[in-house]
Design a protein around this motif. Structure first.
Motif, PDB file in Angstrom:
ATOM      1  N   VAL A  76      -0.326 -68.512  36.023  1.00 57.04           N
ATOM      2  CA  VAL A  76       1.062 -68.510  36.509  1.00 57.04           C
ATOM      3  C   VAL A  76       1.074 -68.621  38.028  1.00 57.04           C
ATOM      4  CG1 VAL A  76       3.163 -67.111  36.751  1.00 57.04           C
ATOM      5  CG2 VAL A  76       2.041 -67.296  34.527  1.00 57.04           C
ATOM      6  N   GLN A  77       0.220 -67.878  38.708  1.00 55.14           N
ATOM      7  CA  GLN A  77       0.173 -67.927  40.168  1.00 55.14           C
ATOM      8  C   GLN A  77      -0.249 -69.307  40.665  1.00 55.14           C
ATOM      9  OE1 GLN A  77       1.327 -65.363  42.094  1.00 55.14           O
ATOM     10  NE2 GLN A  77       1.285 -66.988  43.601  1.00 55.14           N
ATOM     11  N   THR A  78      -1.220 -69.924  40.026  1.00 56.01           N
ATOM     12  CA  THR A  78      -1.649 -71.280  40.390  1.00 56.01           C
ATOM     13  C   THR A  78      -0.494 -72.258  40.259  1.00 56.01           C
ATOM     14  OG1 THR A  78      -3.933 -70.853  39.742  1.00 56.01           O
ATOM     15  CG2 THR A  78      -3.239 -73.158  39.792  1.00 56.01           C
ATOM     16  N   LEU A  79       0.250 -72.158  39.157  1.00 48.14           N
ATOM     17  CA  LEU A  79       1.385 -73.053  38.945  1.00 48.14           C
ATOM     18  C   LEU A  79       2.481 -72.805  39.976  1.00 48.14           C
ATOM     19  CD1 LEU A  79       1.543 -72.905  35.064  1.00 48.14           C
ATOM     20  CD2 LEU A  79       0.875 -74.876  36.455  1.00 48.14           C
ATOM     21  N   ARG A  80       2.729 -71.557  40.318  1.00 51.61           N
ATOM     22  CA  ARG A  80       3.751 -71.228  41.313  1.00 51.61           C
ATOM     23  C   ARG A  80       3.375 -71.763  42.692  1.00 51.61           C
ATOM     24  NH1 ARG A  80       5.463 -65.056  39.734  1.00 51.61           N
ATOM     25  NH2 ARG A  80       6.772 -65.687  37.990  1.00 51.61           N
ATOM     26  N   ASN A  81       2.104 -71.665  43.032  1.00 56.86           N
ATOM     27  CA  ASN A  81       1.658 -72.129  44.342  1.00 56.86           C
ATOM     28  C   ASN A  81       1.828 -73.637  44.501  1.00 56.86           C
ATOM     29  OD1 ASN A  81       0.972 -69.544  45.091  1.00 56.86           O
ATOM     30  ND2 ASN A  81      -1.187 -69.791  44.590  1.00 56.86           N
ATOM     31  N   GLY A  82       1.789 -74.364  43.414  1.00 59.09           N
ATOM     32  CA  GLY A  82       1.911 -75.808  43.485  1.00 59.09           C
ATOM     33  C   GLY A  82       3.311 -76.323  43.238  1.00 59.09           C
ATOM     34  N   HIS A  83       4.300 -75.428  43.197  1.00 62.04           N
ATOM     35  CA  HIS A  83       5.668 -75.837  42.866  1.00 62.04           C
ATOM     36  C   HIS A  83       6.639 -75.287  43.893  1.00 62.04           C
ATOM     37  CE1 HIS A  83       9.005 -77.021  40.295  1.00 62.04           C
ATOM     38  NE2 HIS A  83       9.542 -75.846  40.529  1.00 62.04           N
ATOM     39  N   GLU A  84       7.474 -76.144  44.375  1.00 57.47           N
ATOM     40  CA  GLU A  84       8.518 -75.731  45.317  1.00 57.47           C
ATOM     41  C   GLU A  84       9.826 -75.554  44.569  1.00 57.47           C
ATOM     42  OE1 GLU A  84       8.076 -75.032  48.540  1.00 57.47           O
ATOM     43  OE2 GLU A  84       5.957 -75.428  48.232  1.00 57.47           O
ATOM     44  N   GLY A  85      10.568 -74.512  44.913  1.00 60.31           N
ATOM     45  CA  GLY A  85      11.884 -74.294  44.314  1.00 60.31           C
ATOM     46  C   GLY A  85      11.782 -73.692  42.926  1.00 60.31           C
ATOM     47  N   GLY A  86      12.931 -73.418  42.354  1.00 55.67           N
ATOM     48  CA  GLY A  86      12.990 -72.822  41.033  1.00 55.67           C
ATOM     49  C   GLY A  86      13.784 -73.683  40.081  1.00 55.67           C
ATOM     50  N   VAL A  87      13.847 -73.248  38.876  1.00 63.89           N
ATOM     51  CA  VAL A  87      14.657 -73.921  37.869  1.00 63.89           C
ATOM     52  C   VAL A  87      15.807 -73.005  37.512  1.00 63.89           C
ATOM     53  CG1 VAL A  87      12.756 -75.263  36.919  1.00 63.89           C
ATOM     54  CG2 VAL A  87      13.237 -73.027  35.977  1.00 63.89           C
ATOM     55  N   ALA A  88      16.875 -73.590  37.026  1.00 61.53           N
ATOM     56  CA  ALA A  88      18.025 -72.780  36.621  1.00 61.53           C
ATOM     57  C   ALA A  88      17.612 -71.878  35.461  1.00 61.53           C
ATOM     58  CB  ALA A  88      19.173 -73.689  36.196  1.00 61.53           C
ATOM     59  N   PRO A  89      17.924 -70.593  35.556  1.00 60.33           N
ATOM     60  CA  PRO A  89      17.548 -69.669  34.486  1.00 60.33           C
ATOM     61  C   PRO A  89      18.230 -70.040  33.168  1.00 60.33           C
ATOM     62  CG  PRO A  89      18.413 -68.474  36.391  1.00 60.33           C
ATOM     63  CD  PRO A  89      18.616 -69.926  36.643  1.00 60.33           C
ATOM     64  N   GLN A  90      17.498 -69.863  32.100  1.00 62.62           N
ATOM     65  CA  GLN A  90      18.027 -70.077  30.752  1.00 62.62           C
ATOM     66  C   GLN A  90      18.127 -68.730  30.070  1.00 62.62           C
ATOM     67  OE1 GLN A  90      14.982 -73.357  29.719  1.00 62.62           O
ATOM     68  NE2 GLN A  90      16.484 -73.362  28.092  1.00 62.62           N
ATOM     69  N   ALA A  91      19.148 -68.560  29.262  1.00 61.33           N
ATOM     70  CA  ALA A  91      19.245 -67.335  28.468  1.00 61.33           C
ATOM     71  C   ALA A  91      18.234 -67.409  27.334  1.00 61.33           C
ATOM     72  CB  ALA A  91      20.658 -67.186  27.909  1.00 61.33           C
ATOM     73  N   PRO A  92      17.519 -66.326  27.085  1.00 57.72           N
ATOM     74  CA  PRO A  92      16.559 -66.345  25.985  1.00 57.72           C
ATOM     75  C   PRO A  92      17.273 -66.345  24.639  1.00 57.72           C
ATOM     76  CG  PRO A  92      16.690 -64.154  26.918  1.00 57.72           C
ATOM     77  CD  PRO A  92      17.554 -65.046  27.774  1.00 57.72           C
ATOM     78  N   ASP A  93      16.615 -66.881  23.651  1.00 55.25           N
ATOM     79  CA  ASP A  93      17.129 -66.855  22.288  1.00 55.25           C
ATOM     80  C   ASP A  93      16.687 -65.531  21.671  1.00 55.25           C
ATOM     81  OD1 ASP A  93      17.789 -67.137  19.645  1.00 55.25           O
ATOM     82  OD2 ASP A  93      16.687 -69.014  19.350  1.00 55.25           O
ATOM     83  N   ARG A  94      17.591 -64.563  21.640  1.00 56.07           N
ATOM     84  CA  ARG A  94      17.254 -63.213  21.171  1.00 56.07           C
ATOM     85  C   ARG A  94      16.770 -63.178  19.721  1.00 56.07           C
ATOM     86  NH1 ARG A  94      18.462 -58.988  24.274  1.00 56.07           N
ATOM     87  NH2 ARG A  94      19.592 -59.364  26.199  1.00 56.07           N
ATOM     88  N   SER A  95      17.096 -64.201  18.939  1.00 58.97           N
ATOM     89  CA  SER A  95      16.628 -64.228  17.546  1.00 58.97           C
ATOM     90  C   SER A  95      15.102 -64.335  17.491  1.00 58.97           C
ATOM     91  CB  SER A  95      17.276 -65.383  16.781  1.00 58.97           C
ATOM     92  OG  SER A  95      16.802 -66.629  17.249  1.00 58.97           O
ATOM     93  N   GLU A  96      14.487 -64.832  18.567  1.00 55.76           N
ATOM     94  CA  GLU A  96      13.031 -64.928  18.607  1.00 55.76           C
ATOM     95  C   GLU A  96      12.362 -63.554  18.601  1.00 55.76           C
ATOM     96  OE1 GLU A  96      11.314 -67.511  21.496  1.00 55.76           O
ATOM     97  OE2 GLU A  96      12.771 -69.089  21.089  1.00 55.76           O
TER      98      GLU A  96
END
Length: 153
Positions: A76-96
């Motif tokens: 996760v840290q490696t992926l974060r270091n190589g990515h600028e900005g964020g994505v719009a949060p999604q609501a989780p599917d609570r049925s999962e």
């Protein structure tokens, strides 16, 4: 062709040359060697794969990922270091939260819960085997989600 532990390539036993399989659309380098672990979602055999330098097990049908817990945080840290900005949060599917998956390694029921970090992801894990199961896209949602702690740094 031989797959050495921790490698992102296959080695030819005859000539010693290295073959690096192409990354697929998910950024996963499928190394082709099947494991004896079934996908907890669609039950086909998982295959050895590599993602951002980390070895994982991958389902070629549903595109889920089985990741060792000790590798997960670094990945996760490696992926974060190589990515600028964020994505719009999604609501989780609570049925999962009601979904019950069996650990591909020990075959016991995995724990299903909200991931404690950003991304609004519900994941399954096996504490006994130290494995996390992430459905397709969930790892990238975690890595690219806005994180208050990360933004303060």
């Amino acid at each position: 062709m031989r797959l050495d532990p921790g490698a992102e390539s296959l080695t030819c036993d005859y000539c010693g040359s290295l073959v690096f399989p192409e990354k697929n659309d998910d950024g996963v380098r499928v190394l082709g060697r099947p494991t004896d672990e079934p996908c907890p979602v669609c039950t086909i055999g998982l295959v050895d794969a590599s993602f951002s330098g980390a070895r994982i097990r991958y389902c070629t049908r549903c595109r889920g990922m089985l990741i060792d817990m000790e590798v997960f945080a670094d990945l996760v840290q490696t992926l974060r270091n190589g990515h600028e900005g964020g994505v719009a949060p999604q609501a989780p599917d609570r049925s999962e939260l009601n979904r019950r998956l069996n650990c591909p390694h020990c075959r016991q029921t995995m724990d299903t819960h909200f991931y404690a970090g950003p991304g609004n992801v519900i994941l399954s894990d096996c504490e006994h085997c130290s494995l996390d199961w992430l459905d397709h896209g969930e790892l990238m949602r975690i890595a690219h989600a806005p994180d208050a702690l990360r933004e303060e740094a």
